[in-house]
Scaffold this motif. Structure first.
Motif, PDB file in Angstrom:
ATOM      1  N   GLY A 177       0.810  -1.216   0.000  1.00  0.00           N
ATOM      2  CA  GLY A 177       0.000   0.000   0.000  1.00  0.00           C
ATOM      3  C   GLY A 177       0.837   1.257   0.000  1.00  0.00           C
ATOM      4  N   ALA A 178       1.920   1.261   0.764  1.00  0.00           N
ATOM      5  CA  ALA A 178       2.789   2.438   0.794  1.00  0.00           C
ATOM      6  C   ALA A 178       3.434   2.666  -0.559  1.00  0.00           C
ATOM      7  CB  ALA A 178       3.844   2.276   1.881  1.00  0.00           C
ATOM      8  N   GLY A 179       3.829   1.565  -1.228  1.00  0.00           N
ATOM      9  CA  GLY A 179       4.404   1.704  -2.566  1.00  0.00           C
ATOM     10  C   GLY A 179       3.402   2.250  -3.567  1.00  0.00           C
ATOM     11  N   VAL A 180       2.157   1.770  -3.477  1.00  0.00           N
ATOM     12  CA  VAL A 180       1.102   2.283  -4.360  1.00  0.00           C
ATOM     13  C   VAL A 180       0.845   3.761  -4.083  1.00  0.00           C
ATOM     14  CG1 VAL A 180      -1.367   2.120  -4.896  1.00  0.00           C
ATOM     15  CG2 VAL A 180      -0.001   0.038  -4.676  1.00  0.00           C
ATOM     16  N   ALA A 181       0.761   4.102  -2.799  1.00  0.00           N
ATOM     17  CA  ALA A 181       0.433   5.477  -2.421  1.00  0.00           C
ATOM     18  C   ALA A 181       1.519   6.458  -2.833  1.00  0.00           C
ATOM     19  CB  ALA A 181       0.191   5.560  -0.924  1.00  0.00           C
ATOM     20  N   ALA A 182       2.770   5.996  -2.942  1.00  0.00           N
ATOM     21  CA  ALA A 182       3.845   6.893  -3.356  1.00  0.00           C
ATOM     22  C   ALA A 182       3.679   7.340  -4.801  1.00  0.00           C
ATOM     23  CB  ALA A 182       5.201   6.202  -3.177  1.00  0.00           C
ATOM     24  N   ARG A 183       2.918   6.574  -5.600  1.00  0.00           N
ATOM     25  CA  ARG A 183       2.782   6.855  -7.027  1.00  0.00           C
ATOM     26  C   ARG A 183       1.417   7.383  -7.427  1.00  0.00           C
ATOM     27  NH1 ARG A 183       6.678   4.048 -10.153  1.00  0.00           N
ATOM     28  NH2 ARG A 183       8.079   2.759  -8.923  1.00  0.00           N
TER      29      ARG A 183
END
Length: 419
Positions: free
Chosen positions: A274-280
């Motif tokens: 989720g954090a990786g998705v939210a960064a983009r």
């Protein structure tokens, strides 16, 4: 790794790398401490270890809530990076003392409670300062990416710490595991102390005046207090589920600790994704999307209530972990963009205080409610609370309408500043 759409990657920014490494190392140590402190207390000689553990953990949790507002006021008056380094130093002292008492097996309960309270106070000083520091380290257009990368790193680090903590406690003992956490605080303090952030101008106002000003900044934004009110209920329900009701359901219907370990690990993996998705991800109405991302948190609780199979609950927890961290990144970024930098830590402290206000109560009453009405009904009630609180937040017009760039100003999100 993700790169900003403008300029060089954040990994080439020395300031961001220092902050990232400090957080990852500190959270890795905290992963050790969560398990080590519990087993350290349980391993001490004497009777009533269960009550002793509850008391020590309560002494750690209560100062986090009591002193969080003071932490916000202090962070808006002094250098946030230096305050974070000081808080890390306090944490190192607390865990060094705890480790020494466990290793020597001379651990008076009052002394353990005092050191646990010191560790909780350190967290109360650290958290608002950390929330206010990110906009001073990265420029406005990179806030969301920076928050996403920080959460991805800390989530991965916490998962690793939790995974290794059991082995570490078994091999070298809980005392040495606590000592490793103390060392992680020392390293974090050294890295944070190397950040070069402009010193804050002296304020002539009193702390009470600063606190009232922070309240005005918080209360004047409908979207802000509406979501914090939502999470006052949501966090209490989630704490009750993860801390008490979920393990009870696993014990009663799923075979015990192994099943619950699979479920919480799935959630932890989801937070990393989720954090990786939210960064983009880029959204036009970040608060609306963040609030909508709360609904999936009710699904695994409802499945536990319905005695669903372990794999299905684990999948739901994985998805809830993803959406939960999308919420976290969008929420942190919106606050950093919308709130004036001079008041950012105070507003963050009100956010923390409101969100955590009922968390201890959720843990306290979950067991008695489960005993009175049954674990399944108690879980169903928690799922309903998450849905109702989230639906209520959507009734606030600003929650539905606030745009991604609505309140960006030079004051709210200053450029990176160096000494």
């Amino acid at each position: 790794m993700a790169e900003s759409s403008v300029g060089a990657p954040l990994w080439r920014d020395r300031q961001f790398v220092l902050l990232f490494c400090a957080r990852v190392i500190s959270v890795l140590g905290n992963g050790f401490a969560r398990v080590a402190l519990a087993f350290a207390v349980l391993a001490l000689p004497g009777t009533g270890v269960g009550g002793r553990l509850s008391l020590v953990l309560a002494c750690q949790a209560v100062p986090q809530l009591v002193f969080i507002l003071a932490g916000g006021v202090i962070a808006d008056r002094v250098s946030r990076s230096r305050l974070m380094a000081l808080a890390d130093g306090l944490g190192a002292c607390a865990y060094t003392g705890l480790a020494a008492m466990v290793l020597t097996r001379h651990a008076p309960l009052p002394a353990m409670c005092l050191l646990a309270a010191l560790a909780g106070t350190a967290t109360a000083l650290f958290s608002p300062a950390m929330d206010g520091l990110v906009p001073l380290v990265v420029p406005t257009h990179r806030l969301q990416q920076a928050n996403g990368l920080l959460r991805m790193g800390t989530n991965s680090s916490l998962l690793l710490g939790l995974a290794l903590s059991g082995v570490t406690v078994a091999v070298v003992g809980a005392g040495w595991a606590l000592a490793l956490n103390a060392a992680s605080f020392v390293v974090s303090a050294m890295l944070t102390g190397r950040l070069r952030i402009t010193a804050r101008p002296r304020r002539s106002t009193s702390g009470w005046t600063d606190l009232r000003e922070g309240w005005h900044e918080f209360a004047s934004r409908q979207w802000l207090w509406a979501v914090v009110a939502q999470y006052t209920v949501v966090v209490a329900a989630l704490n009750a589920n993860v801390g008490v009701l979920g393990p009870l359901a696993a014990e009663q219907h799923m075979g015990g600790a192994r099943a619950w370990s699979v479920i919480v690990t799935a959630q932890a993996l989801g937070t990393i994704v989720g954090a990786g998705v939210a960064a983009r991800v880029r959204v036009d109405r970040p608060v609306l999307v963040a609030v909508l991302c709360t609904f999936p948190a009710a699904v695994p609780i409802a499945l536990l209530s319905a005695e669903a199979p372990v794999w299905l609950v684990a999948v739901a927890m994985f998805c809830a972990g993803i959406t939960g961290d999308v919420f976290g990144v969008l929420w942190a970024t919106t606050i950093q963009r919308e709130v004036p930098e001079r008041a950012l830590s105070r507003v963050s402290s009100y956010d923390w205080f409101g969100s955590l206000a009922l968390a201890p109560l959720g843990l306290l009453i979950a067991g008695p409610i489960a005993a009175a009405v049954g674990t399944s009904h108690a879980l169903a009630g928690c799922a309903a609370l998450v849905v109702l609180a989230t639906t209520a937040a959507l009734l606030a017009p600003q929650v539905r309408s606030l745009g991604a760039e609505a309140g960006v100003s030079s004051e709210a999100a200053p450029p990176c500043r160096r000494l």
